[in-house]
Write a protein that holds these residues in place. Structure first.
Motif, mmCIF file in Angstrom:
data_model
loop_
_atom_site.group_PDB
_atom_site.id
_atom_site.type_symbol
_atom_site.label_atom_id
_atom_site.label_comp_id
_atom_site.label_asym_id
_atom_site.label_seq_id
_atom_site.Cartn_x
_atom_site.Cartn_y
_atom_site.Cartn_z
ATOM 1 N N LEU A 1 0.656 -1.243 -0.122
ATOM 2 C CA LEU A 1 -0.070 0.004 -0.002
ATOM 3 C C LEU A 1 0.868 1.350 0.008
ATOM 4 N N TYR A 2 1.936 1.399 0.752
ATOM 5 C CA TYR A 2 2.707 2.374 1.155
ATOM 6 C C TYR A 2 3.567 2.756 0.201
ATOM 7 N N GLU A 3 4.264 1.856 -0.373
ATOM 8 C CA GLU A 3 5.492 1.845 -1.204
ATOM 9 C C GLU A 3 5.213 1.474 -2.742
ATOM 10 N N ILE A 4 3.868 1.296 -3.282
ATOM 11 C CA ILE A 4 3.511 1.020 -4.611
ATOM 12 C C ILE A 4 2.057 1.608 -4.927
ATOM 13 N N PHE A 5 1.028 1.228 -4.047
ATOM 14 C CA PHE A 5 -0.353 1.673 -4.543
ATOM 15 C C PHE A 5 -0.320 3.341 -4.406
ATOM 16 N N GLN A 6 -0.117 3.727 -2.813
ATOM 17 C CA GLN A 6 -0.168 5.057 -2.726
ATOM 18 C C GLN A 6 0.579 6.123 -3.773
ATOM 19 N N PRO A 7 2.042 5.611 -3.741
ATOM 20 C CA PRO A 7 2.651 6.430 -4.791
ATOM 21 C C PRO A 7 2.253 6.519 -6.408
ATOM 22 N N PHE A 8 1.615 5.393 -6.809
ATOM 23 C CA PHE A 8 0.911 5.806 -7.800
ATOM 24 C C PHE A 8 -0.369 6.511 -7.792
ATOM 25 N N ARG B 1 -7.125 15.499 -2.764
ATOM 26 C CA ARG B 1 -7.877 16.619 -2.005
ATOM 27 C C ARG B 1 -9.257 16.634 -2.345
ATOM 28 N N LYS B 2 -9.858 16.211 -3.509
ATOM 29 C CA LYS B 2 -11.144 15.995 -3.957
ATOM 30 C C LYS B 2 -11.581 15.114 -3.128
ATOM 31 N N TYR C 1 -0.618 9.000 -5.989
ATOM 32 C CA TYR C 1 -0.207 10.504 -5.802
ATOM 33 C C TYR C 1 0.175 11.091 -7.202
ATOM 34 N N LYS C 2 0.305 10.351 -7.961
ATOM 35 C CA LYS C 2 0.704 10.753 -9.402
ATOM 36 C C LYS C 2 -0.427 10.717 -10.294
#
Length: 253
Positions: A168-175, A183-184, A177-178
């Protein structure tokens, strides 16, 4: 009392009653042996009683700890089921016509799956029992075996949780973020008033046309299934241990 028996022996010897003296001496030895055996039996009874009291007290605390872990496992399983359900709904969105309703629902579904939950199970009482030998006082061999193996089971499930969190923290969430507007999503679904985003890009529509995003959700779906299986098995193990402890407490009454 000792002087009394000594006086009897002296009188028998002085009267030359050697045979009676020997019989008396043997009888006295037998009485001493019987006294020692009785004392040992009383001591063993006291030790067994003390061990039973200590074992029951430990089992009561262990039962409370196991009940707490069952509650934690149930909470964890419900979260995993929710994540699993949301992942499956996102996968279904890829095969549905794109419309405003689907695009809006994607925000809530992503919000539901982006945070991993790492639960630390309670182990203080069990650790105490293993370190002090109190687990060894338990009568049931089945219960002892399960308690000896429980730390390894918890550790195994914890490793899967850590692997999922790493994903989650190293693969999914970084994706995300881009490729996604947090914010929405937060403005609608979080408890904080972050205000609307100035960016009007159609991130949700783009995500549902992105093969990498589909792969990530697909991977999350299968990882959640594995998590659900492991946590369900662990909960079942806790419940089995609970029943065995309750039987042990009933026997120890």
């Amino acid at each position: 009392m000792i002087k009394f028996f000594r006086k009897i022996r002296q009188n028998l010897l002085s009267e030359g009653k050697t045979g009676k003296y020997l019989k008396y001496a043997i009888g006295e030895i037998i009485l001493v042996v019987i006294g020692i055996l009785i004392a040992l039996q009383i001591n063993n009874w006291n030790n067994n009683r003390t061990n039973t009291i200590e074992s029951n007290e430990f089992n009561k605390r262990l039962l409370a700890e196991v009940n707490g872990n069952i509650d934690l496992a149930i909470d964890k399983i419900e979260i995993i089921k929710s994540t699993l359900n949301s992942s499956k709904k996102i996968l279904d969105l890829f095969n549905e016509p794109s419309n405003d309703k689907n695009l809006k629902s994607l925000d809530s579904l992503i919000y539901n799956i982006i945070e991993g939950v790492e639960i630390e199970f309670l182990a203080g009482t069990l650790s105490e029992g293993l370190n002090t030998g109190k687990v060894a006082l338990i009568e049931s061999d089945i219960l002892k075996s399960k308690l000896y193996g429980l730390p390894a089971n918890i550790e195994y499930v914890g490793k899967w949780d850590n692997n999922f969190s790493t994903y989650l923290y190293e693969i999914f969430q970084p994706f995300l973020y881009k490729n996604f507007n947090y914010r929405k999503m937060d403005n609608v679904y979080s408890n904080y008033d972050v205000g609307p985003s100035k960016f009007k890009n159609q991130h949700n529509k783009a995500l549902l046309e992105n093969e990498q995003f589909e792969n990530l959700i697909n991977n999350q779906f299968f990882q959640s299934n594995s998590q659900l299986e492991f946590h369900t098995n662990l909960k079942n193990e806790f419940e089995t241990i609970k029943k065995l402890i309750e039987v042990e407490l009933e026997i120890g009454k």
